[in-house]
Design an enzyme around this catalytic site. Sequence first.
Site, short mmCIF file in Angstrom:
data_model
loop_
_atom_site.label_atom_id
_atom_site.label_comp_id
_atom_site.label_asym_id
_atom_site.label_seq_id
_atom_site.Cartn_x
_atom_site.Cartn_y
_atom_site.Cartn_z
N GLY A 46 1.84 1.86 10.43
CA GLY A 46 1.27 1.30 9.21
C GLY A 46 -0.19 0.93 9.37
N CYS A 47 -0.51 0.29 10.48
CA CYS A 47 -1.88 -0.17 10.71
C CYS A 47 -2.83 1.01 10.91
CB CYS A 47 -1.94 -1.12 11.90
SG CYS A 47 -0.99 -2.63 11.61
N THR A 48 -2.35 2.06 11.56
CA THR A 48 -3.17 3.25 11.74
C THR A 48 -3.41 3.92 10.39
OG1 THR A 48 -2.35 3.56 13.98
CG2 THR A 48 -3.32 5.49 12.92
N ALA A 51 -5.98 1.75 8.51
CA ALA A 51 -7.33 1.90 9.06
C ALA A 51 -7.92 3.27 8.70
CB ALA A 51 -7.31 1.71 10.57
#
Length: 153
Positions: A46-48, A51
């Site tokens: 999710g964070c990738t 970003a």
Amino acid sequence: MKELKVGDVIPHFTAIDTEGNTFDSTSVVGSKPLVIYFYPKDNTPGCTAQACSFRDQYEDFKDLGAEVIGISSDSLASHQKFSKQYRLPFILLSDSDKTIRKIFGVPTGLFGLVPGRVTYVTDKQGVVQMVFDSVLATKHIPKALQAIKKLVL
């Protein structure tokens, strides 16, 4: 821990950026619109995705005069690797002791086990204009871009 709300002014904070330099919020707060997003962890799916979505639309934010800042509790080394691997053009700040997260009042998710995912949009004066709290990582980018457009167009 009081959560920042629309109408609040972004508090002063400092942190280490991906270059290893001390970032001081006064260098940008009060001079340009900001998107400050808190995310749980580098190199997670999710964070990738989040970003990379901010990366892919970064020029749209810059064209509107805004800066994007990502903050997590990951180490400087982790941020450097993450930023280089995905060619992130914006500032990542290391909040390893969670001081900034506490100042903003970012809630934790999943029964307090996972750091929250919250995006703040501020105007040129540093006043919060939008707070978006959602585990849906890629939903943050269109919401932030829409809020910035409302401020400057």
